[in-house]
Design a protein around this motif. Structure first.
Motif, PDB file in Angstrom:
ATOM      1  N   GLY A  54       9.398   7.758  -4.905  1.00 53.57           N
ATOM      2  CA  GLY A  54       8.242   8.270  -4.184  1.00 53.57           C
ATOM      3  C   GLY A  54       6.967   7.546  -4.572  1.00 53.57           C
ATOM      4  O   GLY A  54       6.228   7.039  -3.715  1.00 53.57           O
ATOM      5  N   GLU A  55       6.709   7.473  -5.866  1.00 55.69           N
ATOM      6  CA  GLU A  55       5.500   6.799  -6.349  1.00 55.69           C
ATOM      7  C   GLU A  55       5.522   5.319  -5.993  1.00 55.69           C
ATOM      8  O   GLU A  55       4.514   4.744  -5.587  1.00 55.69           O
ATOM      9  CB  GLU A  55       5.357   6.974  -7.868  1.00 55.69           C
ATOM     10  CG  GLU A  55       5.045   8.384  -8.296  1.00 55.69           C
ATOM     11  CD  GLU A  55       6.270   9.270  -8.435  1.00 55.69           C
ATOM     12  OE1 GLU A  55       7.390   8.864  -8.019  1.00 55.69           O
ATOM     13  OE2 GLU A  55       6.116  10.401  -8.939  1.00 55.69           O
ATOM     14  N   LEU A  56       6.682   4.731  -6.153  1.00 56.59           N
ATOM     15  CA  LEU A  56       6.843   3.313  -5.831  1.00 56.59           C
ATOM     16  C   LEU A  56       6.595   3.053  -4.350  1.00 56.59           C
ATOM     17  O   LEU A  56       5.892   2.106  -3.979  1.00 56.59           O
ATOM     18  CB  LEU A  56       8.254   2.879  -6.226  1.00 56.59           C
ATOM     19  CG  LEU A  56       8.558   1.404  -6.340  1.00 56.59           C
ATOM     20  CD1 LEU A  56       7.658   0.761  -7.364  1.00 56.59           C
ATOM     21  CD2 LEU A  56      10.006   1.218  -6.732  1.00 56.59           C
ATOM     22  N   ALA A  57       7.147   3.900  -3.496  1.00 57.82           N
ATOM     23  CA  ALA A  57       6.964   3.747  -2.049  1.00 57.82           C
ATOM     24  C   ALA A  57       5.500   3.942  -1.660  1.00 57.82           C
ATOM     25  O   ALA A  57       4.987   3.230  -0.790  1.00 57.82           O
ATOM     26  CB  ALA A  57       7.853   4.731  -1.300  1.00 57.82           C
ATOM     27  N   ILE A  58       4.825   4.876  -2.305  1.00 60.53           N
ATOM     28  CA  ILE A  58       3.408   5.104  -2.015  1.00 60.53           C
ATOM     29  C   ILE A  58       2.583   3.881  -2.392  1.00 60.53           C
ATOM     30  O   ILE A  58       1.743   3.424  -1.612  1.00 60.53           O
ATOM     31  CB  ILE A  58       2.899   6.362  -2.743  1.00 60.53           C
ATOM     32  CG1 ILE A  58       3.519   7.613  -2.119  1.00 60.53           C
ATOM     33  CG2 ILE A  58       1.377   6.450  -2.695  1.00 60.53           C
ATOM     34  CD1 ILE A  58       3.284   8.890  -2.910  1.00 60.53           C
ATOM     35  N   VAL A  59       2.824   3.332  -3.562  1.00 59.57           N
ATOM     36  CA  VAL A  59       2.072   2.152  -4.009  1.00 59.57           C
ATOM     37  C   VAL A  59       2.340   0.962  -3.099  1.00 59.57           C
ATOM     38  O   VAL A  59       1.412   0.269  -2.668  1.00 59.57           O
ATOM     39  CB  VAL A  59       2.410   1.812  -5.481  1.00 59.57           C
ATOM     40  CG1 VAL A  59       1.843   0.463  -5.873  1.00 59.57           C
ATOM     41  CG2 VAL A  59       1.881   2.897  -6.400  1.00 59.57           C
ATOM     42  N   ARG A  60       3.613   0.716  -2.784  1.00 63.52           N
ATOM     43  CA  ARG A  60       3.937  -0.413  -1.909  1.00 63.52           C
ATOM     44  C   ARG A  60       3.360  -0.214  -0.510  1.00 63.52           C
ATOM     45  O   ARG A  60       2.880  -1.170   0.107  1.00 63.52           O
ATOM     46  CB  ARG A  60       5.450  -0.628  -1.848  1.00 63.52           C
ATOM     47  CG  ARG A  60       5.975  -1.280  -3.109  1.00 63.52           C
ATOM     48  CD  ARG A  60       7.358  -1.834  -2.940  1.00 63.52           C
ATOM     49  NE  ARG A  60       8.320  -0.836  -2.517  1.00 63.52           N
ATOM     50  CZ  ARG A  60       9.557  -0.743  -2.977  1.00 63.52           C
ATOM     51  NH1 ARG A  60       9.980  -1.590  -3.880  1.00 63.52           N
ATOM     52  NH2 ARG A  60      10.377   0.172  -2.522  1.00 63.52           N
ATOM     53  N   LEU A 101      11.717   5.878   0.562  1.00 62.12           N
ATOM     54  CA  LEU A 101      11.999   4.469   0.815  1.00 62.12           C
ATOM     55  C   LEU A 101      12.164   4.188   2.305  1.00 62.12           C
ATOM     56  O   LEU A 101      11.709   3.157   2.801  1.00 62.12           O
ATOM     57  CB  LEU A 101      13.250   4.024   0.051  1.00 62.12           C
ATOM     58  CG  LEU A 101      13.095   3.972  -1.465  1.00 62.12           C
ATOM     59  CD1 LEU A 101      14.435   3.709  -2.128  1.00 62.12           C
ATOM     60  CD2 LEU A 101      12.067   2.937  -1.879  1.00 62.12           C
ATOM     61  N   SER A 102      12.793   5.106   3.027  1.00 59.35           N
ATOM     62  CA  SER A 102      12.958   4.936   4.473  1.00 59.35           C
ATOM     63  C   SER A 102      11.605   4.960   5.180  1.00 59.35           C
ATOM     64  O   SER A 102      11.343   4.144   6.065  1.00 59.35           O
ATOM     65  CB  SER A 102      13.859   6.028   5.044  1.00 59.35           C
ATOM     66  OG  SER A 102      15.137   5.953   4.484  1.00 59.35           O
ATOM     67  N   GLY A 103      10.756   5.900   4.782  1.00 58.87           N
ATOM     68  CA  GLY A 103       9.421   5.969   5.361  1.00 58.87           C
ATOM     69  C   GLY A 103       8.627   4.699   5.104  1.00 58.87           C
ATOM     70  O   GLY A 103       7.924   4.189   5.992  1.00 58.87           O
TER      71      GLY A 103
END
Length: 188
Positions: free
Chosen positions: A156-162, A28-30
């Motif tokens: 992780g998956e959520l951050a990648i998609v966003r 999320l920070s990334g």
């Protein structure tokens, strides 16, 4: 190298649940850092390209819709995540109810925006542009999917998609600038 060994030793002592939480926070920070960087850099390009008058219209449309967005969200975000964590057996009911409530709230706010913008605005083009931006509210109901990921601490998956969506969105804006599209293209 010794720093990496120390870090590995510390993480090895952590519980799997704590490691999962730290991994989620890292993702999320990334994502937030990438979002800030792209928003600033692409935002500056868009502002410079559109100029004062067109960027003012663009900002007006975004701001007008942003006034109504919290009402369309119904304040359900934290409540739904909490309930999904507490009552795992009721996940389908919670998700379905959340989707329906957000869909109804978004539709009502869309209609409110459309009515309001036509009653207070004397410039038809600005009214249509605001309505086009407001169509985005209708997709708020899909936040229910994100809430489930949050409740499972799977960021992780959520951050990648966003992040991927953010990169695509930024790329489209840069493309619109590159090919010299008009303001209405940015609105769409």
């Amino acid at each position: 190298v010794s720093m990496l060994n120390k870090l590995a030793a510390i993480t090895g002592k952590m519980s799997p649940k704590l490691r999962k939480i730290i991994r989620s926070i890292s993702w999320l920070s990334g994502e937030r850092i990438l979002a800030m960087f792209l928003s600033l850099s692409v935002g500056l390009l868009v502002t410079r390209y559109l100029g004062a008058e067109n960027y003012g219209k663009f900002s007006y449309c975004l701001s007008f819709v942003a006034l109504f967005e919290p009402v369309a969200r119904l304040g359900l975000d934290a409540i739904v995540v909490r309930d999904l964590v507490k009552e795992e057996e009721a996940t389908q009911q919670i998700m379905g109810t959340t989707f329906l409530l957000k869909a109804i709230g978004s539709l009502l706010m869309f209609l409110t925006i459309a009515t309001t913008v036509w009653s207070i605005n004397r410039e038809p083009q600005l009214g249509w542009m605001t309505i086009i931006v407001a169509v985005g509210l209708l997709f708020n109901s899909f936040d229910a999917i994100e809430f489930w990921f949050q409740s499972q601490v799977i960021s992780g998956e959520l951050a990648i998609v966003r992040s991927l969506l953010l990169v695509i969105n930024s790329g489209v804006k840069v493309g619109l600038i590159w090919f010299k599209f008009s303001l209405i293209a940015f609105i769409w």
